[in-house]
Design a protein around this motif. Structure first.
Motif, mmCIF file in Angstrom:
data_model
loop_
_atom_site.group_PDB
_atom_site.id
_atom_site.type_symbol
_atom_site.label_atom_id
_atom_site.label_comp_id
_atom_site.label_asym_id
_atom_site.label_seq_id
_atom_site.Cartn_x
_atom_site.Cartn_y
_atom_site.Cartn_z
ATOM 1 N N LYS A 121 0.574 -1.096 -0.113
ATOM 2 C CA LYS A 121 0.034 -0.105 0.361
ATOM 3 C C LYS A 121 1.022 1.022 0.390
ATOM 4 O O LYS A 121 0.753 2.332 -0.934
ATOM 5 C CB LYS A 121 -1.118 0.142 1.451
ATOM 6 C CG LYS A 121 -2.051 -1.265 1.088
ATOM 7 C CD LYS A 121 -2.680 -0.845 2.196
ATOM 8 C CE LYS A 121 -3.201 -2.647 3.432
ATOM 9 N NZ LYS A 121 -3.800 -2.357 3.916
ATOM 10 N N VAL A 122 2.293 0.927 0.923
ATOM 11 C CA VAL A 122 2.626 2.630 0.128
ATOM 12 C C VAL A 122 3.795 2.393 -0.999
ATOM 13 O O VAL A 122 4.200 3.639 -1.185
ATOM 14 C CB VAL A 122 4.265 2.340 1.442
ATOM 15 C CG1 VAL A 122 4.797 3.778 2.372
ATOM 16 C CG2 VAL A 122 3.241 2.237 3.293
ATOM 17 N N TYR A 123 3.516 1.739 -1.097
ATOM 18 C CA TYR A 123 5.039 1.936 -2.304
ATOM 19 C C TYR A 123 4.092 0.909 -3.486
ATOM 20 O O TYR A 123 3.780 -0.286 -4.187
ATOM 21 C CB TYR A 123 5.684 0.811 -2.279
ATOM 22 C CG TYR A 123 7.038 1.046 -1.145
ATOM 23 C CD1 TYR A 123 7.261 2.585 -1.598
ATOM 24 C CD2 TYR A 123 6.701 0.784 0.150
ATOM 25 C CE1 TYR A 123 8.641 2.993 -0.657
ATOM 26 C CE2 TYR A 123 7.643 1.146 0.558
ATOM 27 C CZ TYR A 123 8.454 2.601 0.850
ATOM 28 O OH TYR A 123 9.256 3.048 1.448
ATOM 29 N N PRO A 124 2.206 1.478 -4.039
ATOM 30 C CA PRO A 124 1.692 0.914 -5.111
ATOM 31 C C PRO A 124 2.582 1.042 -6.400
ATOM 32 O O PRO A 124 1.840 -0.310 -7.192
ATOM 33 C CB PRO A 124 0.283 2.211 -5.288
ATOM 34 C CG PRO A 124 1.320 3.111 -4.857
ATOM 35 C CD PRO A 124 2.004 2.630 -3.849
ATOM 36 N N ASN A 125 3.333 1.559 -6.918
ATOM 37 C CA ASN A 125 4.223 1.119 -8.354
ATOM 38 C C ASN A 125 4.791 0.203 -7.394
ATOM 39 O O ASN A 125 5.780 -0.458 -8.817
ATOM 40 C CB ASN A 125 5.042 2.222 -8.211
ATOM 41 C CG ASN A 125 4.238 3.896 -8.623
ATOM 42 O OD1 ASN A 125 2.829 3.219 -8.981
ATOM 43 N ND2 ASN A 125 4.004 4.285 -8.431
ATOM 44 N N GLY A 126 4.998 -0.993 -6.166
ATOM 45 C CA GLY A 126 5.908 -1.914 -6.350
ATOM 46 C C GLY A 126 6.908 -1.352 -5.454
ATOM 47 O O GLY A 126 7.189 -0.750 -4.832
#
Length: 363
Positions: free
Chosen positions: A133-138
């Motif tokens: 969730k914190v890093y939705p781009n991976g």
């Protein structure tokens, strides 16, 4: 859940190097690390200034290296990370770690230098509590870590956001890049996610914790150093943090990251289910506390308080540099010269561990 083993010893400057090797053997380190793999030594530089209780000590590092080499672990490397308030190059020199790496021919790498370590996208097999969730781009991790042992070298201390900090928190700098401040609102879940990732990518995980001088108060920097003479070791990162928390006087299962990791099955956080060997700590309670400093009060408002809903504005835009500078200025130019430096000068005169640090020499 099976019982995990944590080794605890009392030590003294005259025997600390030998005691660390004894400690590691009590915790069965050779069973948990692969001799055919490279072993990463992950030191803990919470502050570049030589503030005992905040950083990996030279005897902790040297004792660990000696024990590993005596057991046939020849491929040793250290990976340094960078933070908003810590210069790793300055920290290695001022904390007397740099000469030890050189003496024992330990390769040094830096996870914040792209030409040194490449970051790759990683898809965890374990269900993530926060990082997706914190890093939705991976989620990205250092490619260099995959397939290697890791030995964490934390200190026994309190922390303004996680109550205590130790082996699990030590992965925070190694596995996350310079945007790790994004995770602070979900810091407990993040530490659990990082342990899950470590279990997937490393050939072995172990920790040696230094509590010869432990940190009490608003850590991991602005603390009151307390001479305790303890050293701890374990292959279970949850268990060693739980035992450390118990020694400091906290209920480990009331600390969210320990409880979550225990409930998720990543380790043992309940002291009743941990085999503690070496020193009898059943009646030990150092009665540590956390408290606040200027940095924690600001953080409480922005990460956990009424403004957390708009933290994107503060921490994912150029406004973040205001907070970076503020933290750097407060720690390095206010707290250190007014309090920290004087505390350390007194330690080096009055404490046996302070005297050891003052006179620590690498031939």
């Amino acid at each position: 859940m099976t019982r995990s083993k944590v080794a605890v010893l009392k030590t003294k400057p005259e025997t600390v190097l030998q005691d660390i090797e004894k400690l590691m053997k009590l915790a069965d380190f050779e069973k948990h690390l692969d001799k055919n793999s490279t072993t990463i030594l992950k030191d803990n530089i919470s502050w570049h200034f030589p503030y005992l209780s905040s950083n990996t000590t030279p005897w902790q590092l040297e004792g660990t290296i000696i024990a590993l080499k005596n057991a046939g672990f020849e491929k040793l490397v250290t990976v340094h990370n960078n933070t908003v308030v810590t210069n790793p190059f300055k920290g290695g020199k001022l904390n007397k770690l740099e000469p030890i790496y050189k003496k024992y021919n330990v390769e040094e790498r830096y996870n914040f230098i792209e030409t040194d370590i490449k970051w790759i996208r990683y898809e965890p097999k374990h269900k993530m509590l926060a990082l997706n969730k914190v890093y939705p781009n991976g989620i990205h991790i250092p490619e260099f870590f995959i397939g290697k042992n890791i030995v964490h070298l934390p200190t026994m201390k309190t922390h303004i956001y996680t109550t205590t900090t130790g082996a699990m928190k030590n992965a925070f700098g190694g596995l996350l890049n310079t945007r790790r401040h994004y995770t602070h609102t979900w810091i407990h879940e993040t530490l659990v996610d990082l342990l899950a990732i470590q279990k997937e990518i490393h050939s072995g995980i172990f920790a040696i914790m230094d509590g010869t001088i432990a940190g009490n108060g608003p850590g991991p920097r602005t603390m009151i150093p307390v001479e305790t003479d303890y050293i701890l070791a374990s292959a279970d990162q949850v268990a060693i943090d739980a035992v450390s928390a118990k020694i400091m006087g906290f209920d480990p299962m009331s600390i969210k990251y320990i409880r979550l990791a225990h409930e998720t099955g990543l380790g043992v956080g309940d002291p009743r289910e941990i085999e503690i060997v070496g020193e009898d700590i059943s009646n030990v309670n150092l009665k540590f506390f956390v408290g606040d400093n200027l940095a924690s009060k600001v953080g409480d408002i922005l990460w956990f308080g009424p403004l957390k809903g708009i933290q994107y504005l503060f921490f994912r835009t150029p406004l973040v540099y205001i907070f970076v500078f503020g933290s750097y200025f407060y720690h390095d130019f206010i707290w250190w010269p007014l309090k920290g430096k004087k505390i350390q000068e007194r330690l080096r005169k009055e404490s046996k561990w302070g005297k050891l640090f003052e006179n620590y020499q690498i031939d």
